[in-house]
Each structure stands twice: as C-alpha cells, then as structure tokens.
Design an enzyme around this catalytic site. Structure first.
Site, PDB file in Angstrom:
ATOM      1  CB  SER A 160       2.785   1.843   6.125  1.00  0.00           C
ATOM      2  OG  SER A 160       1.539   1.733   6.723  1.00  0.00           O
TER       3      SER A 160
ATOM      4  CG  HIS B 141      -0.541   0.404   2.484  1.00  0.00           C
ATOM      5  ND1 HIS B 141      -0.224  -0.500   3.463  1.00  0.00           N
ATOM      6  CD2 HIS B 141      -0.340   1.635   3.020  1.00  0.00           C
ATOM      7  CE1 HIS B 141       0.171   0.167   4.555  1.00  0.00           C
ATOM      8  NE2 HIS B 141       0.099   1.463   4.307  1.00  0.00           N
TER       9      HIS B 141
ATOM     10  CG  ASP C 288      -0.143  -3.837   2.637  1.00  0.00           C
ATOM     11  OD1 ASP C 288       0.390  -3.356   1.621  1.00  0.00           O
ATOM     12  OD2 ASP C 288      -0.476  -3.172   3.637  1.00  0.00           O
TER      13      ASP C 288
HETATM   14  N1  ARG Z   1      -1.373   2.294   7.195  1.00  0.00           N
HETATM   15  C1  ARG Z   1      -0.431   2.979   8.022  1.00  0.00           C
HETATM   16  C2  ARG Z   1       0.663   3.631   7.177  1.00  0.00           C
HETATM   17  O1  ARG Z   1       0.479   3.710   5.994  1.00  0.00           O
HETATM   18  C3  ARG Z   1       0.115   2.152   9.123  1.00  0.00           C
HETATM   19  C4  ARG Z   1      -0.876   2.018  10.187  1.00  0.00           C
HETATM   20  C5  ARG Z   1      -0.417   1.183  11.294  1.00  0.00           C
HETATM   21  N2  ARG Z   1      -1.342   1.412  12.307  1.00  0.00           N
HETATM   22  C6  ARG Z   1      -1.323   0.835  13.511  1.00  0.00           C
HETATM   23  N3  ARG Z   1      -2.207   1.211  14.377  1.00  0.00           N
HETATM   24  N4  ARG Z   1      -0.451  -0.094  13.773  1.00  0.00           N
HETATM   25  O2  ARG Z   1       1.621   4.171   7.650  1.00  0.00           O
END
Ligand code: ARG
Length: 483
Positions: free
Chosen positions: A242, A79, A130
């Site tokens: 992420s 992502h 992902d």
């Molecule tokens: N989707 C998020 C990003 O793109 C990461 C989220 C992780 N969240 C969590 N509560 N562990 O950085």
C-alpha cells in the site's frame, strides 16, 4: 462495506514482518513479481515505524510504500497514516522513510518527516481519495523523482491494456505471510473502467478477471490493474505494498499513475485497486507534491469578428501544464489616429481546469486588419505566444442555426439558435425551404426564434435561416427535413 472494508481490515499491523512463514513452492513476489533490478524505481521509499526501526531495523519496521514526487515530498496512501478504527492520523515523528532496494542494507538512507497531509475527502469506508503527502525535513536532491500523472496525459497513460508496474516490499504469498528484503516489481496491465467499477469481466493472458460493481469502485477516482505472468500466475500488489507506485511509461516518460490502495485478497480474480493520481492533482499541487510547471506550448486561438470588436476564444494545447489565465494581444491601427499602431490586451480564465476562455477587445476600427496572439500562463510562467492570426472587425451579421424541425402534412415548425445582427438594423430574418427535386421554394418569418412554413407540397426540403441587415446577410447551415 463490501470489499474495500474487507481488504482494509487486513491492513498490516506495526510489525508486518514479525511472522516468519515457510517458503512456498514457486518463487512468489509482490505476488508473482520479481526482485527489483539495481537502480530500478529509485524514487520508491519504504515507510517505517520509527520506534521499530530503532529497535529492530528497517525490515521489521516497514509497513507501506511511498513515492518521491519532489525533493521534499513523498506520496502514499491515506490508509497508511490514518488509523482505520479511530480515524486518528499518525504523527510525523512516529514514521520515517527509507530509500534502499534491500531493507537489510546497512547503507539504507533514512529521512525524517515533518508533516503529514491527508486528502481532505479521504473516505475510510469507501477508500475514495486514499492519498496522503508526507513532507520531508530536508530536501532529497540526489534521488530522482517520479512525476505524478496530469489529467492532460491521462487518456494516453491510463488506456485499457497499457503495461504498468507495481513495486513494493509487501506480502509475496497468496496464503500466509512472507515478506521480501528486496522490493518486488510486478508487471500488470491497466483495466478498462468497464471492468473496474463497471462490473464486466476482463480477459488478461487467458485468465478471466471479475469486475467490481460501481458501489465498490468509483472509477473516476480509482483505477484497476492486475497481471498474468508467463506461467499463468496472477500478478498483484498485496498487504504491505500500500502507498507504493503504479507506474506507466508513455510519450512524456514514466509517470505515477496509481497508488496501491486495496484489493479483494491478493492475486485473486479481482484486479488490484489503485488511487487514480490524475484525479488528485489539485491536492498534490496544494501540498507541494507536484511542482507546477511552466506551460510550454502556445494556446490555440479562434476569433469572432464583430462591429468594432474581436471576440477571442483561447484553448489550451493538449498535454500542457495546468494554466490559470490566458492573455490575448491585439495589435493594429489606433482609431484615434489610424496611421499609428496600438496594442490592446484582454484576459480570460479557463472556466474549468484547463478548459478554454473567451475575452473581447473593443474600440477597434471595423474593416481594419488586426493581429491576434495569445499566451497561457500559470503561477510559474508563460507559454510562448501563438503565431499571429489576422482578424478584421466586421459589421456583418452572424448566422444562427436550425436547431429542430417538425414536418407534418404540409407545414413544418422550426426552432432556431438566434442569429446575431451585430449591431446593424435587421431588415428580415426568415427560414427558407427549397424542395429537393422540383417544386416551389417556401419561406416564413422567424419570430422569437421559431417559425412555421406552410404549403410544403413536396416530401423533402433543405431549410436554412437567413438574416439580412443593413450591412449584409448571413445564412445558417442547411437542415434537411422530410415528411
Ligand atoms: N491495503 C493493502 C496494504 O495496506 C494493499 C492491498 C492491495 N491488495 C491488492 N490485492 N492489490 O498494503
């Protein structure tokens, strides 16, 4: 789609660091992590938008984390490099990677990317698979790599309650946005699957976490983790982390166990969700992100002696590298000239990844001794050979098994796993029942792998199947039947 989509909707935009936010009361990190120590996680890279990097520097350009798993590959989250609305893939030139503890450092090492491979089964809706591999334009040989976790070590490394660490330059506050220049390291623990996709609560250091349902989390490809620090604050990854690593240190050293993927807000009472790296090994090997290593441990060998034949089953030793083939060597007298020695081979492929394989060597002298050894092999090399075991091809029959029995009134109906006459003519094949206590032994002929024994006047018997051939006889294990 549930929680996954909600978290992805908050995926940071190009300039995650653009907004400046007031300092919060406590000292928050990853969320509730601490500044990385010098030299810690040297394999952690920041992913940077190239244009922003050129205009405003690495701090403004950072949007995700990644891990160096070989001199030429970074592993990150899909992502991070796939537009969540259009599904379009970022091009290699649009992003760069930076190695430095502090994004503001003038000595940050910027490396260029030539290729982006997204997992072919990446699912934007569910966040399954992902994971993506970025190939570097030139090998980085002076920064240590972090090896991805292999399935053989998964039970040890991903055991519930194991200590793990997550690292990144992501948001460090629960509400609002605040980004660190030095990457943060958070201490978390691995959650059991029952509290990941299994819906159950999980208590960590006095805080009761919620579990996701199996519609939200597929725990065969995802793994959950969260922590609670000594001040009873929840430790979690957050937006901007992420693609970064979840690291566990076990008997084989540190391993990349997870990749930051998504969460329900940050540091909530839901754990963070990570891609389960041991479930993505095939993709990592195909993309060159996981150097295939030579098997180091001899396989385990078991032999079934048959008439003029040895049937050999070879199994991989626990914790060894992936294998593509087993090779068996049988050494002993040559039937054409029994005073001379011959060496014969047979080959077996594992039926599933790293499972056992079976092959046969035929044309042997029944009753003579043969030495049997095996190696396991893959693309890059062979394991050492197993210690030879001596086996004697035999004309003896091989016992079957009493599979089931139904004992009502004075008769019992049996079904059997068939015996093997091993090429000798069968004289009889019977089921024999001896009473436990006094009474008469009763038996019956087995035909089509079933039999009915009558006149069973006692209430308990021990029964077995017996095959008698011209060469010998073989009894199955006993099965106790009771009325
Ligand atoms: N989707 C998020 C990003 O793109 C990461 C989220 C992780 N969240 C969590 N509560 N562990 O950085």
């Amino acid at each position: 789609m549930g929680i996954a989509a909600a978290a992805l909707a908050t995926f940071p935009l190009a300039n995650v660091h653009g907004v400046s936010i007031r300092q919060s009361e406590f000292s928050p990190r990853v969320i509730h992590g601490v500044d990385a120590k010098i030299g810690q996680f040297p394999y952690l890279a920041s992913l940077l938008y190239t244009t922003d990097l050129e205009q405003d520097g690495a701090f403004q350009a950072q949007f995700c984390g990644a891990t160096l798993t070989s001199p030429t590959t970074l592993v990150t989250a899909a992502h991070c490099v796939v537009d969540q609305k259009s599904g379009e893939q970022t091009t290699a030139a649009e992003i760069s990677a930076g190695f430095a503890r502090n994004l503001d450092s003038s000595t940050i090492r910027i490396v260029q990317i030539t290729n982006i491979s997204v997992h072919p089964e990446y699912n934007i809706e569910t966040s399954e698979n992902d994971i993506a591999v970025l190939t570097l334009t030139a090998p980085v040989t002076d920064i240590p790599i972090l090896n991805p976790l292999i399935p053989e070590l998964a039970a040890e490394y991903t055991a519930a309650g194991n200590a793990a660490q997550v690292a990144g330059w992501g948001n460090i506050v629960v509400s609002g946005n605040k980004y660190p220049t030095i990457f943060q390291v958070g201490d978390v623990v691995i959650f059991p699957n029952s509290s990941c996709g299994g819906g159950k609560r999980n208590m960590v250091n006095g805080i009761n976490f919620n579990g996701f349902s199996n519609r939200e989390v597929n725990d065969s490809v995802m793994i959950c983790a969260a922590g609670v620090n000594s001040s009873k604050e929840i430790v979690d990854a957050c937006q901007g982390d992420s693609g970064g690593p979840l690291v566990v240190t076990g008997s084989a050293g540190p391993r990349l166990v997870g990749i930051v993927s998504w969460g329900e807000d940050c540091a909530s009472t839901y754990p963070g969700v990570y891609i389960r790296v041991s479930a993505a090994n095939d993709f990592l090997q195909e993309t060159g992100a996981m150097p295939i290593s030579i098997p180091t441990v001899p396989p385990t060998v078991s032999v079934l002696p048959l008439l003029g034949e040895l049937r050999i089953t070879v199994s991989l030793s626990q914790g060894d590298a992936a294998v593509t083939q087993y090779a068996v060597t049988v050494t002993g007298p040559n039937p054409a000239n029994p005073t001379t020695t011959q060496t014969l081979n047979c080959f077996a492929a594992p039926t599933a990844q790293n499972s056992s394989g079976t092959c046969s060597v035929t044309g042997l002298i029944t009753g003579a001794e043969y030495a049997v050894t095996a190696i396991s092999a893959n693309e890059v090399g062979n394991s050492p050979a197993s210690i030879p075991i001596i086996a004697v091809p035999s004309d003896q029959p091989i016992a079957g098994e009493v599979k089931s029995a139904k004992f009502t009134r004075t008769s019992a109906k049996f079904s059997f796993k068939p015996s093997n006459a091993n090429s000798s003519p069968v004289r009889t094949e019977r089921v024999i029942c001896s009473p436990i206590g006094s009474g008469a032994i009763r038996s019956a002929r087995i035909s089509s792998d079933s039999a009915v024994v009558r006149n069973l006047t006692q209430s308990r018997y021990r029964c077995l199947s017996r095959i008698v051939t011209d060469a010998g006889s073989a009894d199955s294990a006993e099965k106790v039947i009771r009325r």
